[in-house]
Design a protein around this motif. Structure first.
Motif, PDB file in Angstrom:
ATOM      1  N   CYS A   1       0.827  -1.222   0.000  1.00  0.00           N
ATOM      2  CA  CYS A   1       0.000   0.000   0.000  1.00  0.00           C
ATOM      3  C   CYS A   1       0.853   1.261   0.000  1.00  0.00           C
ATOM      4  N   LEU A   2       2.132   1.129   0.289  1.00  0.00           N
ATOM      5  CA  LEU A   2       3.057   2.261   0.253  1.00  0.00           C
ATOM      6  C   LEU A   2       3.818   2.353  -1.061  1.00  0.00           C
ATOM      7  N   THR A   3       3.886   1.250  -1.801  1.00  0.00           N
ATOM      8  CA  THR A   3       4.757   1.216  -2.972  1.00  0.00           C
ATOM      9  C   THR A   3       4.072   0.887  -4.292  1.00  0.00           C
ATOM     10  N   GLU A   4       2.955   0.205  -4.280  1.00  0.00           N
ATOM     11  CA  GLU A   4       2.268  -0.163  -5.519  1.00  0.00           C
ATOM     12  C   GLU A   4       1.308   0.958  -5.887  1.00  0.00           C
ATOM     13  N   SER A   5       1.499   1.550  -7.038  1.00  0.00           N
ATOM     14  CA  SER A   5       0.745   2.742  -7.425  1.00  0.00           C
ATOM     15  C   SER A   5      -0.773   2.605  -7.279  1.00  0.00           C
ATOM     16  N   PRO A   6      -1.409   1.513  -7.728  1.00  0.00           N
ATOM     17  CA  PRO A   6      -2.867   1.434  -7.566  1.00  0.00           C
ATOM     18  C   PRO A   6      -3.299   1.431  -6.090  1.00  0.00           C
ATOM     19  N   ARG A   7      -2.555   0.747  -5.239  1.00  0.00           N
ATOM     20  CA  ARG A   7      -2.888   0.713  -3.813  1.00  0.00           C
ATOM     21  C   ARG A   7      -2.579   2.050  -3.144  1.00  0.00           C
ATOM     22  N   LEU A   8      -1.465   2.657  -3.513  1.00  0.00           N
ATOM     23  CA  LEU A   8      -1.087   3.968  -2.996  1.00  0.00           C
ATOM     24  C   LEU A   8      -2.133   5.004  -3.402  1.00  0.00           C
ATOM     25  N   GLY A   9      -2.652   4.857  -4.608  1.00  0.00           N
ATOM     26  CA  GLY A   9      -3.650   5.774  -5.122  1.00  0.00           C
ATOM     27  C   GLY A   9      -4.944   5.761  -4.345  1.00  0.00           C
ATOM     28  N   ARG A  10      -5.211   4.700  -3.647  1.00  0.00           N
ATOM     29  CA  ARG A  10      -6.454   4.619  -2.875  1.00  0.00           C
ATOM     30  C   ARG A  10      -6.453   5.606  -1.717  1.00  0.00           C
ATOM     31  N   TRP A  11      -5.257   5.951  -1.181  1.00  0.00           N
ATOM     32  CA  TRP A  11      -5.250   6.801   0.014  1.00  0.00           C
ATOM     33  C   TRP A  11      -4.470   8.103  -0.114  1.00  0.00           C
ATOM     34  N   ILE A  12      -3.562   8.224  -1.108  1.00  0.00           N
ATOM     35  CA  ILE A  12      -2.803   9.485  -1.196  1.00  0.00           C
ATOM     36  C   ILE A  12      -2.482   9.912  -2.625  1.00  0.00           C
ATOM     37  N   GLY A  13      -1.957   9.045  -3.448  1.00  0.00           N
ATOM     38  CA  GLY A  13      -1.574   9.448  -4.799  1.00  0.00           C
ATOM     39  C   GLY A  13      -1.004   8.294  -5.599  1.00  0.00           C
ATOM     40  N   ILE A  14      -0.619   8.577  -6.815  1.00  0.00           N
ATOM     41  CA  ILE A  14      -0.095   7.544  -7.713  1.00  0.00           C
ATOM     42  C   ILE A  14       1.286   7.957  -8.211  1.00  0.00           C
TER      43      ILE A  14
ATOM     44  N   MET B   1      -0.153  13.619  -6.292  1.00  0.00           N
ATOM     45  CA  MET B   1      -1.052  13.507  -5.154  1.00  0.00           C
ATOM     46  C   MET B   1      -2.483  13.641  -5.673  1.00  0.00           C
ATOM     47  N   THR B   2      -3.283  12.619  -5.450  1.00  0.00           N
ATOM     48  CA  THR B   2      -4.665  12.614  -5.933  1.00  0.00           C
ATOM     49  C   THR B   2      -5.677  12.799  -4.819  1.00  0.00           C
ATOM     50  N   ALA B   3      -5.270  12.644  -3.571  1.00  0.00           N
ATOM     51  CA  ALA B   3      -6.207  12.719  -2.450  1.00  0.00           C
ATOM     52  C   ALA B   3      -6.794  14.114  -2.271  1.00  0.00           C
ATOM     53  N   GLU B   4      -6.095  15.130  -2.721  1.00  0.00           N
ATOM     54  CA  GLU B   4      -6.578  16.507  -2.597  1.00  0.00           C
ATOM     55  C   GLU B   4      -6.902  17.076  -3.971  1.00  0.00           C
ATOM     56  N   GLY B   5      -7.210  16.217  -4.906  1.00  0.00           N
ATOM     57  CA  GLY B   5      -7.325  16.652  -6.293  1.00  0.00           C
ATOM     58  C   GLY B   5      -5.955  16.474  -6.920  1.00  0.00           C
ATOM     59  N   ALA B   6      -5.918  16.247  -8.183  1.00  0.00           N
ATOM     60  CA  ALA B   6      -4.640  15.990  -8.849  1.00  0.00           C
ATOM     61  C   ALA B   6      -3.725  17.204  -8.781  1.00  0.00           C
ATOM     62  N   THR B   7      -2.477  16.951  -8.469  1.00  0.00           N
ATOM     63  CA  THR B   7      -1.458  17.990  -8.443  1.00  0.00           C
ATOM     64  C   THR B   7      -0.498  17.750  -9.598  1.00  0.00           C
ATOM     65  N   GLU B   8       0.408  18.670  -9.788  1.00  0.00           N
ATOM     66  CA  GLU B   8       1.456  18.481 -10.795  1.00  0.00           C
ATOM     67  C   GLU B   8       2.368  17.341 -10.336  1.00  0.00           C
ATOM     68  N   PRO B   9       2.886  16.537 -11.265  1.00  0.00           N
ATOM     69  CA  PRO B   9       3.823  15.477 -10.880  1.00  0.00           C
ATOM     70  C   PRO B   9       5.051  16.060 -10.178  1.00  0.00           C
ATOM     71  N   GLN B  10       5.495  15.353  -9.154  1.00  0.00           N
ATOM     72  CA  GLN B  10       6.696  15.746  -8.413  1.00  0.00           C
ATOM     73  C   GLN B  10       7.677  14.586  -8.435  1.00  0.00           C
ATOM     74  N   PRO B  11       8.958  14.880  -8.635  1.00  0.00           N
ATOM     75  CA  PRO B  11       9.940  13.806  -8.599  1.00  0.00           C
ATOM     76  C   PRO B  11      10.142  13.283  -7.176  1.00  0.00           C
ATOM     77  N   VAL B  12      10.178  11.971  -7.058  1.00  0.00           N
ATOM     78  CA  VAL B  12      10.439  11.306  -5.789  1.00  0.00           C
ATOM     79  C   VAL B  12      11.548  10.288  -6.042  1.00  0.00           C
ATOM     80  N   THR B  13      12.613  10.415  -5.283  1.00  0.00           N
ATOM     81  CA  THR B  13      13.723   9.473  -5.408  1.00  0.00           C
ATOM     82  C   THR B  13      13.588   8.405  -4.335  1.00  0.00           C
ATOM     83  N   ILE B  14      13.697   7.157  -4.758  1.00  0.00           N
ATOM     84  CA  ILE B  14      13.644   6.031  -3.830  1.00  0.00           C
ATOM     85  C   ILE B  14      15.071   5.810  -3.342  1.00  0.00           C
TER      86      ILE B  14
END
Length: 172
Positions: A34-47, A62-75
């Motif tokens: 739920c923290l790493t798989e985009s469809p599961r993550l999308g259920r509660w915060i974003g994709i 971030m989709t939980a507050e309405g779609a935002t601009e994509p932001q880079p996230v480094t793992i």
């Protein structure tokens, strides 16, 4: 309804950190999914999109507050199913997040320790209530709670600002 803050701010090695702990009735593998798989993550915060993996950068929306601009996230680190470390490029700031997962008891419950490095004074009074809210949404997603029964932003903000050292404009 208002929800009291549960997190804390601590200093470790000269670095201030927001720490929030939660327990979920799910295995570490399921919580990590739920923290790493985009469809599961999308259920509660974003994709996210891109090619994930340690050292790679994905695009998070971030989709939980309405779609935002994509932001880079480094793992920065992913040691399944026990640890995930990511760095968000947030406007001009960088958010360093650490999520540690551990099985509790027979393994049907997972303890999550969420940590965000606080690089700027006062950051905790805004991000603390935000992460409390999103971690509750994670819990609702894991419990398969119907969305109308999920907590609302107003249950957390601005009430929890005082808990995290900021002014609560509602006087609570």
């Amino acid at each position: 309804m208002t929800v009291d803050g549960t997190g804390r701010v601590e200093t470790t090695g000269g670095t201030r950190r927001l720490v929030i702990e939660r327990e979920f009735r799910a295995s570490p593998e399921v919580v990590l999914a739920c923290l790493t798989e985009s469809p599961r993550l999308g259920r509660w915060i974003g994709i996210w999109s891109g090619t994930g993996g340690p050292g790679r950068t994905v695009q998070f929306v971030m989709t939980a507050e309405g779609a935002t601009e994509p932001q880079p996230v480094t793992i920065a680190e992913c040691r399944a199913p026990h640890r995930l470390v990511v760095d968000f490029e947030q406007d001009q700031d960088a958010w360093h997040l650490e999520l540690d997962l551990a099985a509790v008891g027979d393994g049907g419950t997972t303890r999550l320790v969420f940590v965000q490095r606080l690089d700027f004074p006062g950051l905790e009074s805004s991000v603390g209530p935000g992460w409390e809210y999103y971690l509750e949404r994670l819990g609702a997603a894991l419990a398969a709670t119907p969305e109308p029964d999920w907590p609302t932003w107003d249950d957390y903000w601005p009430h929890q600002q005082a808990h995290y050292g900021g002014a609560d404009p509602t006087g609570h």
